[in-house]
Enzyme design. Structure first.
Site, PDB file in Angstrom:
ATOM      1  N   CYS A 171    -152.495   0.890 -65.102  1.00  0.00           N
ATOM      2  CA  CYS A 171    -151.575  -0.164 -65.472  1.00  0.00           C
ATOM      3  C   CYS A 171    -151.899  -0.330 -66.828  1.00  0.00           C
ATOM      4  O   CYS A 171    -152.880   0.265 -67.567  1.00  0.00           O
ATOM      5  CB  CYS A 171    -151.458  -1.455 -64.543  1.00  0.00           C
ATOM      6  N   ASN A 220    -155.715  -2.951 -66.445  1.00  0.00           N
ATOM      7  CA  ASN A 220    -156.604  -2.776 -65.049  1.00  0.00           C
ATOM      8  C   ASN A 220    -157.017  -4.055 -64.466  1.00  0.00           C
ATOM      9  O   ASN A 220    -158.276  -4.207 -63.919  1.00  0.00           O
ATOM     10  CB  ASN A 220    -157.734  -1.654 -65.664  1.00  0.00           C
ATOM     11  N   ASP A 265    -145.218  -6.584 -63.751  1.00  0.00           N
ATOM     12  CA  ASP A 265    -146.602  -7.267 -63.988  1.00  0.00           C
ATOM     13  C   ASP A 265    -146.584  -8.702 -63.709  1.00  0.00           C
ATOM     14  O   ASP A 265    -145.783  -9.281 -64.294  1.00  0.00           O
ATOM     15  CB  ASP A 265    -146.755  -7.092 -65.511  1.00  0.00           C
ATOM     16  N   CYS A 282    -154.589  -6.291 -62.660  1.00  0.00           N
ATOM     17  CA  CYS A 282    -153.631  -6.859 -61.622  1.00  0.00           C
ATOM     18  C   CYS A 282    -153.002  -5.633 -60.830  1.00  0.00           C
ATOM     19  O   CYS A 282    -153.484  -5.397 -59.568  1.00  0.00           O
ATOM     20  CB  CYS A 282    -152.327  -7.432 -62.342  1.00  0.00           C
ATOM     21  N   ARG A 283    -152.009  -4.723 -61.605  1.00  0.00           N
ATOM     22  CA  ARG A 283    -151.449  -4.061 -60.728  1.00  0.00           C
ATOM     23  C   ARG A 283    -152.068  -2.824 -60.227  1.00  0.00           C
ATOM     24  O   ARG A 283    -152.051  -2.330 -58.922  1.00  0.00           O
ATOM     25  CB  ARG A 283    -149.881  -3.248 -61.570  1.00  0.00           C
ATOM     26  N   SER A 284    -152.961  -1.819 -61.182  1.00  0.00           N
ATOM     27  CA  SER A 284    -153.577  -0.912 -60.768  1.00  0.00           C
ATOM     28  C   SER A 284    -154.669  -1.170 -59.801  1.00  0.00           C
ATOM     29  O   SER A 284    -155.096  -0.261 -58.742  1.00  0.00           O
ATOM     30  CB  SER A 284    -153.934  -0.027 -61.991  1.00  0.00           C
TER      31      SER A 284
END
Length: 183
Positions: free
Chosen positions: A29, A32, A146, A34-36
């Protein structure tokens, strides 16, 4: 804890050069945090649940260097923990050139980050790039939103999307990469 330096990679699970038959997956993301890292945690939990963790190397990174060395966002950690997923050992890092040759599958959280990866990825590795949500079975969106600037509901939604995508990704990998004797 993993340490990552371009040209020399050490993971919590050992030296990356000793992967042999393992499938390596990198989730990406922007920062690095939140999402990934959530995708890494969700996929790792799914692989553990299936008892095939010995067949994988799983990591995450960001396209930007905003948060290098930091833990995932506290909200990401809290919402993941509610689902039994621990993200606390992860540390943010930025994608580097070696990732394109080291990883078998590199999945971006959204089309914007995928475009950034495509710009820096050498031609011979472009086939490794894709979107996390390409593997979702029940969710028809292309981008993982996000949650950083949104409310609490965004973190639950990200987990819902990534759990769906992780299930589809693991199924696809098991079908295309492993025979029954390796599992």
């Amino acid at each position: 804890m993993k340490k990552y330096y371009c040209g020399y990679v050490i993971f919590r699970h050992g030296l990356m050069g000793f992967m042999d038959k393992k499938i390596s997956v990198l989730f990406v993301c922007m920062g690095n945090i939140c999402r990934s890292p959530t995708a890494e945690g969700v996929f790792r939990a799914r692989v553990l649940e299936d008892g095939v963790e010995h067949l994988f190397v799983i990591d995450s990174a960001g396209t930007h260097a905003y948060h290098i060395g930091e833990q995932p966002d506290q909200r990401s950690q809290a919402f993941a923990k509610k689902r039994g997923i621990d993200l606390s050992n992860q540390r943010a890092r930025q994608v580097c050139a070696e990732d394109f040759s080291h990883f078998d599958i590199i999945l971006a959280a959204d089309q914007s980050n995928l475009a950034l990866l495509k710009k820096t990825c050498p031609a011979q590795y472009q086939h490794k790039l894709g979107l996390m949500m390409d593997f979702a079975r029940n969710t028809k969106v292309k981008d993982v939103p996000d949650p950083y600037y949104g409310g609490a509901g965004g973190f639950d939604l990200v987990l819902d999307y990534l759990e769906d995508a992780a299930e589809g990704l693991l199924s696809e990998i098991k079908t295309t990469h492993f025979d029954k004797t390796s599992m």
